[in-house]
Design an enzyme around this catalytic site. Structure first.
Site, short mmCIF file in Angstrom:
data_model
loop_
_atom_site.label_atom_id
_atom_site.label_comp_id
_atom_site.label_asym_id
_atom_site.label_seq_id
_atom_site.Cartn_x
_atom_site.Cartn_y
_atom_site.Cartn_z
N GLN A 34 0.84 -0.94 -0.07
CA GLN A 34 0.29 -0.03 0.07
C GLN A 34 1.03 1.16 -0.13
O GLN A 34 1.50 1.60 0.97
CB GLN A 34 -0.82 -0.04 1.20
CG GLN A 34 -2.05 -1.27 1.32
CD GLN A 34 -2.63 -1.14 2.37
OE1 GLN A 34 -1.93 -1.56 3.60
NE2 GLN A 34 -3.99 -1.59 2.34
N THR A 35 1.02 1.73 -1.16
CA THR A 35 2.34 2.75 -1.50
C THR A 35 1.98 4.00 -2.15
O THR A 35 0.84 4.17 -2.35
CB THR A 35 3.28 1.69 -2.29
OG1 THR A 35 4.21 2.20 -2.37
CG2 THR A 35 2.59 1.22 -3.47
N THR A 36 2.94 4.64 -2.40
CA THR A 36 2.82 5.69 -3.35
C THR A 36 3.86 5.57 -4.51
O THR A 36 5.23 5.57 -4.34
CB THR A 36 3.11 7.01 -2.60
OG1 THR A 36 2.22 7.23 -1.58
CG2 THR A 36 3.26 8.27 -3.75
#
Length: 207
Positions: free
Chosen positions: A9-11
């Site tokens: 769950q990232t950017t």
């Protein structure tokens, strides 16, 4: 019994500039609410001139990147030339769509080829593919759409593009609990790939 899986769950952020592309990502991998890895590398080599950024299930995206990388190695041997960026992205798209009920994988595929220059293809979960000048993905992307739309310029220099990506990832890390760690960046041009890492004291801090 409750099971957790490692989740990116990232950017992810990528942007084109005249002469190439810059891609960037944070480095937090979580298992539920537990941070399993603070310094994971979400920028993955597919060919010498094409890389991908991964979000979703870490296991799914790692396996997917490995398979596509193997297929592209065989493709380049058969064709006798480097794989086009769109060919790599289409291979991702085909697999993401074919196994859409089993995979949780969002991909930004970016690179450089001599025919079309720097290119970015966004492949969200489900297998759609669209080319974009600037693209973002992962849980942190929802916090920075306004920043990306307001600040991206097609005539960026490479360094301006790197700074744009660094600030975008930094802003997402500041707001998104599922993004964190360092900011990793790759600059892809006709001359090859340059990778950089921005640690905490080099991240942009909003006032």
């Amino acid at each position: 019994m409750e099971f957790f899986f490692h989740c990116l769950q990232t950017t992810l952020v990528a942007a084109e500039f005249p002469g190439g592309v810059v891609i960037g990502a944070d480095s937090r991998t979580s298992t539920g609410t537990y941070v399993a890895n603070r310094v994971s590398n979400k920028i993955t080599r597919i060919t010498d001139s094409v890389y991908c950024c991964r979000s979703g299930s870490a296991a799914d995206t790692q396996a997917l990147a490995d398979i596509v990388s193997y297929r592209m190695a065989m493709h380049e041997i058969e064709m006798g030339r480097p794989a086009a960026v769109r060919t790599v992205a289409n291979t991702f798209r085909e697999m993401c769509y074919q196994y859409r009920d089993d995979l949780m994988a969002g991909i930004l595929c970016a690179g450089y080829d001599r025919t079309h220059g720097g290119q970015i293809y966004s492949l969200p979960i489900g297998g759609m593919m669209v080319r974009q000048k600037v693209a973002s993905g992962g849980s942190g992307s929802t916090y920075i759409y306004g920043y990306l739309d307001s600040n991206y310029k097609p005539d960026f220099t490479a360094e301006q593009c790197v700074d744009f990506i660094r600030k975008g990832v930094s802003l997402a890390i500041h707001r998104d609990g599922s993004s964190g760690g360092v900011c990793r960046v790759a600059i892809i041009t006709a001359n090859g790939v340059e990778r950089r890492t921005f640690t905490g004291d080099q991240l942009f801090v909003p006032q």
